[in-house]
Design an enzyme around this catalytic site. Structure first.
Site, PDB file in Angstrom:
ATOM      1  N   HIS A 175       0.846  -1.198   0.000  1.00 50.49           N
ATOM      2  CA  HIS A 175       0.000   0.000   0.000  1.00 50.49           C
ATOM      3  C   HIS A 175       0.878   1.243   0.000  1.00 50.49           C
ATOM      4  O   HIS A 175       2.074   1.163   0.259  1.00 50.49           O
ATOM      5  CB  HIS A 175      -0.894   0.021   1.251  1.00 50.49           C
ATOM      6  CG  HIS A 175      -0.113   0.213   2.524  1.00 50.49           C
ATOM      7  ND1 HIS A 175       0.532  -0.818   3.173  1.00 50.49           N
ATOM      8  CD2 HIS A 175       0.164   1.324   3.257  1.00 50.49           C
ATOM      9  CE1 HIS A 175       1.154  -0.371   4.244  1.00 50.49           C
ATOM     10  NE2 HIS A 175       0.950   0.930   4.327  1.00 50.49           N
ATOM     11  N   ASP A 207       0.890   5.207   1.823  1.00 52.82           N
ATOM     12  CA  ASP A 207       0.231   5.952   2.885  1.00 52.82           C
ATOM     13  C   ASP A 207      -0.481   7.152   2.262  1.00 52.82           C
ATOM     14  O   ASP A 207      -0.033   7.703   1.264  1.00 52.82           O
ATOM     15  CB  ASP A 207       1.245   6.395   3.941  1.00 52.82           C
ATOM     16  CG  ASP A 207       1.846   5.188   4.684  1.00 52.82           C
ATOM     17  OD1 ASP A 207       1.267   4.083   4.616  1.00 52.82           O
ATOM     18  OD2 ASP A 207       2.899   5.357   5.321  1.00 52.82           O
ATOM     19  N   HIS A 252       4.808   0.118  -0.019  1.00 55.01           N
ATOM     20  CA  HIS A 252       5.524  -0.704   0.961  1.00 55.01           C
ATOM     21  C   HIS A 252       4.616  -1.785   1.512  1.00 55.01           C
ATOM     22  O   HIS A 252       3.396  -1.736   1.345  1.00 55.01           O
ATOM     23  CB  HIS A 252       6.109   0.164   2.081  1.00 55.01           C
ATOM     24  CG  HIS A 252       5.101   1.065   2.753  1.00 55.01           C
ATOM     25  ND1 HIS A 252       4.559   2.173   2.129  1.00 55.01           N
ATOM     26  CD2 HIS A 252       4.529   1.020   3.969  1.00 55.01           C
ATOM     27  CE1 HIS A 252       3.708   2.773   2.941  1.00 55.01           C
ATOM     28  NE2 HIS A 252       3.662   2.081   4.074  1.00 55.01           N
ATOM     29  N   ARG A 291       6.458  -8.596  16.260  1.00 58.11           N
ATOM     30  CA  ARG A 291       7.026  -7.324  15.833  1.00 58.11           C
ATOM     31  C   ARG A 291       6.005  -6.209  16.060  1.00 58.11           C
ATOM     32  O   ARG A 291       4.802  -6.421  15.891  1.00 58.11           O
ATOM     33  CB  ARG A 291       7.398  -7.395  14.350  1.00 58.11           C
ATOM     34  CG  ARG A 291       7.942  -6.116  13.752  1.00 58.11           C
ATOM     35  CD  ARG A 291       8.308  -6.313  12.280  1.00 58.11           C
ATOM     36  NE  ARG A 291       8.853  -5.107  11.691  1.00 58.11           N
ATOM     37  CZ  ARG A 291       8.120  -4.137  11.147  1.00 58.11           C
ATOM     38  NH1 ARG A 291       6.806  -4.244  11.107  1.00 58.11           N
ATOM     39  NH2 ARG A 291       8.689  -3.066  10.656  1.00 58.11           N
TER      40      ARG A 291
HETATM   41  C1  LIG Z   1      -4.905   8.312   9.283  1.00 55.31           C
HETATM   42  C2  LIG Z   1      -4.980   7.160   8.701  1.00 55.31           C
HETATM   43  C3  LIG Z   1      -3.922   6.550   7.799  1.00 55.31           C
HETATM   44  C4  LIG Z   1      -4.398   5.138   7.649  1.00 55.31           C
HETATM   45  C5  LIG Z   1      -5.872   5.336   7.636  1.00 55.31           C
HETATM   46  C6  LIG Z   1      -6.106   6.251   8.827  1.00 55.31           C
HETATM   47  C7  LIG Z   1      -5.952   5.439  10.111  1.00 55.31           C
HETATM   48  C8  LIG Z   1      -5.052   4.232   9.960  1.00 55.31           C
HETATM   49  C9  LIG Z   1      -3.958   4.327   8.896  1.00 55.31           C
HETATM   50  C10 LIG Z   1      -3.525   2.970   8.322  1.00 55.31           C
HETATM   51  C11 LIG Z   1      -2.468   2.237   9.152  1.00 55.31           C
HETATM   52  C12 LIG Z   1      -2.111   0.900   8.471  1.00 55.31           C
HETATM   53  C13 LIG Z   1      -1.880   1.054   6.951  1.00 55.31           C
HETATM   54  C14 LIG Z   1      -2.999   1.914   6.332  1.00 55.31           C
HETATM   55  C15 LIG Z   1      -2.876   1.919   4.812  1.00 55.31           C
HETATM   56  C16 LIG Z   1      -4.319   1.417   6.843  1.00 55.31           C
HETATM   57  O1  LIG Z   1      -4.978   0.534   6.379  1.00 55.31           O
HETATM   58  O2  LIG Z   1      -4.623   2.103   8.029  1.00 55.31           O
HETATM   59  C17 LIG Z   1      -2.966   3.299   6.948  1.00 55.31           C
HETATM   60  C18 LIG Z   1      -3.938   4.363   6.421  1.00 55.31           C
HETATM   61  C19 LIG Z   1      -3.492   5.233   5.271  1.00 55.31           C
HETATM   62  O3  LIG Z   1      -2.373   5.783   5.214  1.00 55.31           O
HETATM   63  O4  LIG Z   1      -4.320   5.387   4.386  1.00 55.31           O
HETATM   64  O1  LIG Z   2       4.965  -2.023  10.322  1.00 58.32           O
HETATM   65  C1  LIG Z   2       5.589  -1.358   9.506  1.00 58.32           C
HETATM   66  O2  LIG Z   2       6.823  -1.368   9.462  1.00 58.32           O
HETATM   67  C2  LIG Z   2       4.865  -0.500   8.501  1.00 58.32           C
HETATM   68  C3  LIG Z   2       3.492  -0.047   8.945  1.00 58.32           C
HETATM   69  C4  LIG Z   2       2.790   0.738   7.884  1.00 58.32           C
HETATM   70  O3  LIG Z   2       3.115   0.683   6.728  1.00 58.32           O
HETATM   71  C5  LIG Z   2       1.655   1.601   8.258  1.00 58.32           C
HETATM   72  O4  LIG Z   2       1.236   1.633   9.422  1.00 58.32           O
HETATM   73  O5  LIG Z   2       1.143   2.304   7.346  1.00 58.32           O
HETATM   74 FE   LIG Z   3       2.154   2.278   5.559  1.00 57.15          FE
END
Ligand SMILES: C=C1C[C@]23C[C@H]1CC[C@H]2[C@@]12CCC[C@@](C)(C(=O)O1)[C@H]2[C@@H]3C(=O)O
Ligand SMILES: O=C(O)CCC(=O)C(=O)O
Ligand SMILES: [Fe+2]
Length: 362
Positions: A232, A234, A294, A305
């Site tokens: 994905h 961010d 990533h 982890r």
């Molecule tokens: C502020 C954010 C950023 C979110 C959504 C929301 C809350 C949680 C974050 C994450 C965290 C895990 C990867 C991700 C891809 C996910 O699934 O939830 C992230 C996402 C994003 O960067 O879009």
């Molecule tokens: O666990 C990690 O190293 C990456 C986590 C991540 O990509 C995320 O929270 O968006």
């Molecule tokens: Fe991420």
């Protein structure tokens, strides 16, 4: 001008409970079929083709180094960030304490279908046919409501630690943002919410969108068949990430010429934080910086982890559009993306995931 918060932006995109509730990893001796990923995903073997650049914030050339890293990798390891090691360790310890709770206790703080904060699987889950070997806890501002559900009495330490970490992360992300803009020759004045640094922090209309995500990748009985976190990018401007020392897992995708891309491991480096470029920075920089793809593979050590990700973006009602650098002012530069508000982009991403950026391309 609206007064949208990030939580509200997510409220319009509710999830089904089956896309919120994590597996009870503690009572699962084998990897269930629902969590087995096709082997073609090749997650256990990463190619090693050079290391992610390391940038020290105190380096006089920091801007140039960050700029180059963001163009070629979309990420870098950050040293000299000034976040006390002790605070980082405390955050990880609190995450360990949270994810170590019995499953039924963690479910008391479950994210609601229309909610953005609390315990649950990653938001990207509905886009994949298999589930990930992962559980998360999302915080936006004070975590007190969910922390009380987890620990009716002992929630205070958790809250204090998370709030203090978010405060420090905000200052850091702010500084990193300014250095990254400098490397692009973009004036800070272009971004109203950065301009009046001290005035705006109590006004939701101008407060940056931020979130803290605690990630846990439980020990896995069959690491070669499971996926920690699927590929994905961010969403926001930048992400500052801490990962457990000595446990590999994070990988970034890097272009490798005409043959396509390759996965490069990002090993935890002593005292370093990883900075990722997010989608909104790709837009802002008109594609000069790349929002890095990533993923997290399940480590072979069978040790649990943890990672802690801080997401930083403009206020929800801010319109993000490609910005010109001061050297380009009298040139014809073609914008590659249309303007979108943060809230609007969150919606596009929630519906389209990896297609989101191409949908706003001009
Ligand atoms: C502020 C954010 C950023 C979110 C959504 C929301 C809350 C949680 C974050 C994450 C965290 C895990 C990867 C991700 C891809 C996910 O699934 O939830 C992230 C996402 C994003 O960067 O879009
Ligand atoms: O666990 C990690 O190293 C990456 C986590 C991540 O990509 C995320 O929270 O968006
Ligand atoms: Fe991420």
């Amino acid at each position: 001008m609206g007064t949208t918060t990030l939580s509200e932006a997510y409220r319009d995109h509710p999830l089904h409970l089956r896309h919120i509730i994590p597996l009870d990893f503690g009572s699962t001796p084998t990897v269930p079929e629902s969590h087995v990923w096709p082997h073609s995903d090749g997650f256990s073997s990463a190619d090693i083709s050079g290391d992610l650049p390391v940038v020290d914030m105190r380096d006089p050339d920091a801007a140039e180094l960050m700029g180059r890293a963001c163009e070629t990798w979309g990420a870098f390891q950050l040293m000299g960030h000034g976040i006390p090691m002790k605070l980082i360790e405390e955050v990880e310890l609190e995450a360990r304490r949270l994810f170590g709770l019995p499953a039924e206790q963690k479910l008391k703080a479950l994210r609601s279908p229309g909610g953005a904060t609390g315990y649950g699987v990653a938001r990207i889950t509905p886009f994949f046919t298999k589930y990930m070997w992962h559980e998360g806890f999302t915080i936006m501002g004070s975590p007190i409501d969910h922390a009380r559900e987890l620990w009716p009495h002992g929630y205070q330490q958790f809250c204090e630690t998370m709030e203090s970490y978010q405060k420090q992360m905000k200052l850091l992300a702010d500084d990193v943002m300014r250095i990254m803009l400098k490397s692009l020759n973009i004036s800070e004045q272009e971004l109203s919410w950065l301009a009046n640094k001290n005035l705006n922090q109590y006004h939701t209309t101008t407060a940056p969108c931020t979130a803290l995500q605690l990630n846990s990748y439980p020990s896995c009985p069959d690491p070669n068949r499971a996926m920690g976190l699927a590929p994905h990018t961010d969403t926001f401007l930048l992400t500052v990430l801490h990962q457990t020392a000595h446990i590999d897992g994070l990988q970034i995708s890097k272009e490798a010429g005409p043959t396509g891309s390759t996965w490069v491991p990002v090993r935890p480096a002593n005292g370093a934080l990883v900075v990722n470029v997010g989608d909104l920075f790709q837009i802002l920089s008109n594609g000069r910086f790349t929002s890095v793809v990533h993923r997290v593979v399940v480590n072979q050590t069978r040790r649990q982890r943890f990672s802690v990700a801080y997401f930083y973006g403009p206020p929800a009602d801010f319109a993000v559009s490609p910005l010109l650098s001061s050297g380009q002012q009298d040139q014809v530069v073609v914008p590659r993306y249309r303007s979108v508000t943060v809230k609007e982009y969150v919606g596009i991403k929630a519906k389209n995931l990896d297609k989101a950026l191409s949908l706003i391309k001009i």
